[in-house]
Design a protein around this motif. Structure first.
Motif, PDB file in Angstrom:
ATOM      1  N   PRO A   1      -8.944   7.870   2.652  1.00 52.12           N
ATOM      2  CA  PRO A   1      -7.800   8.771   2.481  1.00 52.12           C
ATOM      3  C   PRO A   1      -8.126   9.931   1.548  1.00 52.12           C
ATOM      4  O   PRO A   1      -8.757   9.746   0.500  1.00 52.12           O
ATOM      5  CB  PRO A   1      -6.727   7.878   1.872  1.00 52.12           C
ATOM      6  CG  PRO A   1      -7.102   6.495   2.283  1.00 52.12           C
ATOM      7  CD  PRO A   1      -8.597   6.486   2.318  1.00 52.12           C
ATOM      8  N   THR A   2      -7.703  11.133   1.953  1.00 52.96           N
ATOM      9  CA  THR A   2      -7.890  12.321   1.112  1.00 52.96           C
ATOM     10  C   THR A   2      -6.609  12.663   0.355  1.00 52.96           C
ATOM     11  O   THR A   2      -6.623  13.554  -0.486  1.00 52.96           O
ATOM     12  CB  THR A   2      -8.335  13.528   1.953  1.00 52.96           C
ATOM     13  OG1 THR A   2      -7.369  13.761   2.980  1.00 52.96           O
ATOM     14  CG2 THR A   2      -9.707  13.282   2.573  1.00 52.96           C
ATOM     15  N   GLU A   3      -5.529  11.959   0.656  1.00 53.43           N
ATOM     16  CA  GLU A   3      -4.292  12.128  -0.082  1.00 53.43           C
ATOM     17  C   GLU A   3      -4.147  10.942  -1.037  1.00 53.43           C
ATOM     18  O   GLU A   3      -4.736   9.889  -0.819  1.00 53.43           O
ATOM     19  CB  GLU A   3      -3.105  12.203   0.877  1.00 53.43           C
ATOM     20  CG  GLU A   3      -3.126  13.475   1.717  1.00 53.43           C
ATOM     21  CD  GLU A   3      -1.950  13.595   2.649  1.00 53.43           C
ATOM     22  OE1 GLU A   3      -1.161  14.542   2.467  1.00 53.43           O
ATOM     23  OE2 GLU A   3      -1.819  12.747   3.555  1.00 53.43           O
ATOM     24  N   PRO A   4      -3.355  11.114  -2.096  1.00 54.43           N
ATOM     25  CA  PRO A   4      -3.213  10.029  -3.076  1.00 54.43           C
ATOM     26  C   PRO A   4      -2.728   8.738  -2.434  1.00 54.43           C
ATOM     27  O   PRO A   4      -1.864   8.744  -1.571  1.00 54.43           O
ATOM     28  CB  PRO A   4      -2.165  10.574  -4.050  1.00 54.43           C
ATOM     29  CG  PRO A   4      -2.186  12.049  -3.860  1.00 54.43           C
ATOM     30  CD  PRO A   4      -2.562  12.282  -2.434  1.00 54.43           C
ATOM     31  N   PHE A   5      -3.315   7.620  -2.883  1.00 57.24           N
ATOM     32  CA  PHE A   5      -2.896   6.303  -2.418  1.00 57.24           C
ATOM     33  C   PHE A   5      -3.055   5.317  -3.558  1.00 57.24           C
ATOM     34  O   PHE A   5      -3.768   5.562  -4.530  1.00 57.24           O
ATOM     35  CB  PHE A   5      -3.690   5.846  -1.185  1.00 57.24           C
ATOM     36  CG  PHE A   5      -5.114   5.479  -1.471  1.00 57.24           C
ATOM     37  CD1 PHE A   5      -5.466   4.151  -1.702  1.00 57.24           C
ATOM     38  CD2 PHE A   5      -6.104   6.445  -1.523  1.00 57.24           C
ATOM     39  CE1 PHE A   5      -6.782   3.803  -1.968  1.00 57.24           C
ATOM     40  CE2 PHE A   5      -7.414   6.111  -1.789  1.00 57.24           C
ATOM     41  CZ  PHE A   5      -7.759   4.790  -2.016  1.00 57.24           C
TER      42      PHE A   5
ATOM     43  N   ALA B   1       0.882  -1.160   0.000  1.00 55.79           N
ATOM     44  CA  ALA B   1       0.000   0.000   0.000  1.00 55.79           C
ATOM     45  C   ALA B   1       0.919   1.208   0.000  1.00 55.79           C
ATOM     46  O   ALA B   1       1.973   1.190   0.637  1.00 55.79           O
ATOM     47  CB  ALA B   1      -0.895   0.002   1.232  1.00 55.79           C
ATOM     48  N   LEU B   2       0.565   2.235  -0.737  1.00 53.58           N
ATOM     49  CA  LEU B   2       1.405   3.421  -0.719  1.00 53.58           C
ATOM     50  C   LEU B   2       0.556   4.674  -0.694  1.00 53.58           C
ATOM     51  O   LEU B   2      -0.585   4.679  -1.150  1.00 53.58           O
ATOM     52  CB  LEU B   2       2.389   3.425  -1.889  1.00 53.58           C
ATOM     53  CG  LEU B   2       1.846   3.312  -3.301  1.00 53.58           C
ATOM     54  CD1 LEU B   2       1.684   4.690  -3.913  1.00 53.58           C
ATOM     55  CD2 LEU B   2       2.804   2.503  -4.125  1.00 53.58           C
ATOM     56  N   THR B   3       1.131   5.694  -0.090  1.00 57.75           N
ATOM     57  CA  THR B   3       0.470   6.987  -0.012  1.00 57.75           C
ATOM     58  C   THR B   3       1.480   8.058  -0.369  1.00 57.75           C
ATOM     59  O   THR B   3       2.687   7.846  -0.274  1.00 57.75           O
ATOM     60  CB  THR B   3      -0.073   7.277   1.404  1.00 57.75           C
ATOM     61  OG1 THR B   3       1.022   7.306   2.329  1.00 57.75           O
ATOM     62  CG2 THR B   3      -1.091   6.244   1.830  1.00 57.75           C
ATOM     63  N   GLN B   4       0.964   9.215  -0.783  1.00 57.86           N
ATOM     64  CA  GLN B   4       1.839  10.359  -1.023  1.00 57.86           C
ATOM     65  C   GLN B   4       1.390  11.468  -0.080  1.00 57.86           C
ATOM     66  O   GLN B   4       0.243  11.906  -0.104  1.00 57.86           O
ATOM     67  CB  GLN B   4       1.797  10.795  -2.478  1.00 57.86           C
ATOM     68  CG  GLN B   4       2.919  11.739  -2.805  1.00 57.86           C
ATOM     69  CD  GLN B   4       3.132  11.945  -4.275  1.00 57.86           C
ATOM     70  OE1 GLN B   4       2.228  11.812  -5.075  1.00 57.86           O
ATOM     71  NE2 GLN B   4       4.363  12.295  -4.640  1.00 57.86           N
TER      72      GLN B   4
END
Length: 148
Positions: free
Chosen positions: A110-114, A91-94
């Protein structure tokens, strides 16, 4: 008493032997190249969460490995890593605002890119480990993940 002490000493030493044996700590690994494309930001930190335990997948602070990657002006990064053989998921997030959190809305989305390995796009449920898993064994593996 002497033999009892030596047996206890042996049991204690053998119980901790795997912790001090370098061979036990470093199983054979395989090269994995994680290729992440379509980054939303070419500056914001990318966090890669690696899981190899099904029950821990997407459970807060239960990842196997966490790696931070700075895109350094790129919208595509290649992150090489050595992983033990087996089933893995990523899983990744920015972190766009660099607050070291995965920002979420009131519902917990999530409200940030994932993104997830196998480019799984959640729709009406949280994705499972089985949805996102890939196998590491033998020859080098490439895992391509797109943020969009």
């Amino acid at each position: 008493m002497g033999s009892t002490f030596s047996v206890l000493a042996w049991l204690t030493a053998s119980a901790f032997w795997p912790l001090t044996n370098p061979a036990a700590l470093s199983p054979e690994t395989t090269a994995v190249n994680v290729v992440v494309s379509n980054l939303v930001s070419d500056k914001a930190t990318l966090k890669l969460y690696f899981y190899n335990v099904k029950a821990n997948f997407l459970v807060r602070n239960h990842y196997t490995l966490l790696k931070y990657v700075k895109p350094a002006g790129r919208t595509k990064v290649v992150y090489p890593i050595q992983l033990p053989p087996g089933e893995w998921a990523i899983a990744l997030t920015q972190d766009l605002n660099e607050n070291d959190l995965v920002d979420r809305n009131m519902v917990g989305i999530p409200t940030e890119p994932f993104a997830l390995s196998n480019n799984v796009k959640p729709r009406f449920r949280v994705p499972t480990f089985d949805d996102c898993k890939f196998t590491v064994q033998g020859a080098a593996t490439t895992v391509a993940i797109s943020m969009k």
